[in-house]
Design a protein around this motif. Sequence first.
Motif, mmCIF file in Angstrom:
data_model
loop_
_atom_site.group_PDB
_atom_site.id
_atom_site.type_symbol
_atom_site.label_atom_id
_atom_site.label_comp_id
_atom_site.label_asym_id
_atom_site.label_seq_id
_atom_site.Cartn_x
_atom_site.Cartn_y
_atom_site.Cartn_z
ATOM 1 N N SER A 129 -8.455 7.384 1.042
ATOM 2 C CA SER A 129 -7.383 8.153 0.423
ATOM 3 C C SER A 129 -6.812 9.203 1.372
ATOM 4 O O SER A 129 -5.678 9.652 1.193
ATOM 5 C CB SER A 129 -7.876 8.828 -0.861
ATOM 6 N N CYS A 160 -1.020 5.046 7.840
ATOM 7 C CA CYS A 160 -1.074 6.031 6.751
ATOM 8 C C CYS A 160 0.324 6.188 6.178
ATOM 9 O O CYS A 160 1.274 6.486 6.921
ATOM 10 C CB CYS A 160 -1.588 7.367 7.287
ATOM 11 N N PHE A 205 6.426 2.978 1.360
ATOM 12 C CA PHE A 205 5.274 2.099 1.157
ATOM 13 C C PHE A 205 5.227 1.075 2.269
ATOM 14 O O PHE A 205 6.239 0.799 2.939
ATOM 15 C CB PHE A 205 5.301 1.420 -0.224
ATOM 16 N N THR A 244 0.837 -1.202 0.000
ATOM 17 C CA THR A 244 0.000 0.000 0.000
ATOM 18 C C THR A 244 0.868 1.247 0.000
ATOM 19 O O THR A 244 1.932 1.278 0.636
ATOM 20 C CB THR A 244 -0.946 0.012 1.224
ATOM 21 N N SER A 245 0.422 2.260 -0.749
ATOM 22 C CA SER A 245 1.090 3.556 -0.760
ATOM 23 C C SER A 245 0.186 4.540 -1.494
ATOM 24 O O SER A 245 -0.975 4.234 -1.806
ATOM 25 C CB SER A 245 2.469 3.475 -1.431
ATOM 26 N N SER A 246 0.737 5.722 -1.790
ATOM 27 C CA SER A 246 -0.012 6.756 -2.505
ATOM 28 C C SER A 246 0.981 7.770 -3.057
ATOM 29 O O SER A 246 2.143 7.801 -2.646
ATOM 30 C CB SER A 246 -1.006 7.453 -1.560
ATOM 31 N N GLY A 256 -3.656 7.200 2.759
ATOM 32 C CA GLY A 256 -2.536 7.835 2.074
ATOM 33 C C GLY A 256 -2.626 9.337 2.192
ATOM 34 O O GLY A 256 -2.937 9.883 3.238
ATOM 35 N N GLY A 297 2.848 7.410 2.620
ATOM 36 C CA GLY A 297 3.105 8.071 1.357
ATOM 37 C C GLY A 297 4.344 8.938 1.521
ATOM 38 O O GLY A 297 4.829 9.137 2.639
#
Length: 668
Positions: free
Chosen positions: A452, A534, A568, A253-255, A497, A536
């Motif tokens: 998000s 969370c 990430f 997971t990341s953003s 993110g 990013g």
Amino acid sequence: MVQFQNFIAVLTSALVRLGSYAFLRWIPGHHFPPLILTSLAVYLASVWGIVRDPEFTRAQQSSRDTPKPRAKNGSAKRKSKKGDEGGRAESQTAAILGQPSFLGSLLKGTPSARSKSATWITVGINILLGLFTLDFLFRGQLLYPTTDLALSRVGYVSSSSAKILVREPDSSKLPLHVSYQQIVPDSEYDGNLLEAGILYSLDESTDYTHPITLAGLQPATSYRYILSNNQSGEFTTSPLPGSDAANRLTFLTSSCIKPNFPYNPLSHPLRIFGIETLSEVISKLPSLSKPSFMLFLGDFIYIDVPFRFGSSISHYRNEYRRVYSSPSWHSAPEPAINTPWLHTLDDHEIANDWHAGNTTAPYPAAAEPYVHYHISVNPPIPESSFAIPSNTSYFSFTSGPASFFLLDTRAYRSAPGNDDSTMLGSAQLKSLLAYISRPGPAGVKWKIITSSVPFTKNWQVGTADTWGGFPHERRTIFDALWRAERDLGVRFILLSGDRHEFGATRFPDPLLYATSSPDAVAVAGPGKGVHEFCVGPLSMFYLPIRSYGQADDDDVAVKYLPDGNSKFGAINIDVDEKSGVSVLIYSLYIDGEVVWKYRLAVPLVPEKGRILPPGEVLYDREEEEGSALAKLERIAGDWEQRIRNSWEFGGELVNMVLGGFLRAERID
């Protein structure tokens, strides 16, 4: 007049250099290019005025005419009377102009009558920085058009099917034949090539994209898909629900992605350093820990950073094509393009801090390519969506021991700060609450909700754009989460993110720790409560100031790590046979290295009302490396990090200025 021009040259040179560093290596805010280029124009004008001034010309002449002392047989020659007078004239002129030495000219940016080469070099440095700024802004846009992009990538993969996104704008490559075959490990032979379908036409209405579904696949099996335009890729189906393999799952997971940032003039303008880092990490993982998919939680494009070049459908489409045209997708032994990516939407795919719904411009133009490039191969919509499918952009699926609900926190939200403010809209909120309260399928011990933007209100910058700006709706969701954990015996994890930092937060159940039961202290203790991770950016800037801090006992800080241009999380779920629990381990990667690990567990046999085990830190590089001296030694070889740290210790004045800038920009 000359002294004033020198002052202007020093000031504007400093603005060009500091502004360029901040813009190209720190924060690509839209205020910087006008500042840099305007300062450069004023700087060049002031330098021209200085070198054309008669006093500067006399100083240059005096410097050339003054004889240089020589040594002969160990003794210096006596200067002539004329030489003495010339030296005094040079000193007087230099004193009037404040002429710098060679090094002083390079540092200050002012021309030097003593050294023409210093003048050329210092002016050249500033011009080069201006060119770097223009290069970052326009090279990718002008020299790398993306209209001819041919693309294939893997989207949602289940135990029996896989979605593939195809783009082919070249009509001569049509019809496009789609085939696939099973990959046989440790063998030169692969399965028979099976045809999945034929695409006879692709047109501009979908930007020449089309989703393909491969059905009838075997669980826990690796496949290769092959297109007749020489595009190909690989994927592995999920295990059969209820099997032993379904107790295990790894995903990422990341953003947040911005090509060629931090800026490198020698790099391809569409290169994405974080994706290459991700590929390198994946290639080093053991086979059982290979990620099944990436949950990418928004800001896949930055349409408005540094500048918005337009708001039409074509502008938004171009940004998606720019990211997918990056050569980084195909780097490393295990290219990132072969990992299934599942997407949610955030503000920079529309406009900064978007909260005007899904009918106000530019949302319709922004959503059009998002639908074609991402939603078309995303997971299915929830079992109870409470809305018609065409107006549903939130998703739900099950993979092994976990079920997922992917929120859309942009399309349905209203303005924050009011009692009736909504992040999700009525239909999505009902669908989420139904998902939370509904018992999961057999074998599912984890329910994972993605957003998000972060749920925690601990971020002190831009809080209104997070769930902190929607406290009533947030509390409704948390009440449902706490109740479900007590009643269902599953554990909820929140993934988010948007912030260019990492923050882990827990939310203790107030109903339990407010009672006088013997469990009250245990529930309120360390590691207890719903957890949020969370993270990013995957490839973007990180904040130079610290913006996360625990404000009350509702949102309890677990870990905060702000630094790093590429971050990430890797989530691994497996069964600990000895203790009889399902274990989730969250590993945080920063710039390609594991820096923090956290463990959560849930019993395999649920018991109503049972308090879930606390979370625990398994690894913390900060603590293991110890003192500040050890940290400084670790970064001693990295000049860029040393410069960045010197900025961080610049004092409260710098923090105040940048804090105000970030509140105005909100480009995270």
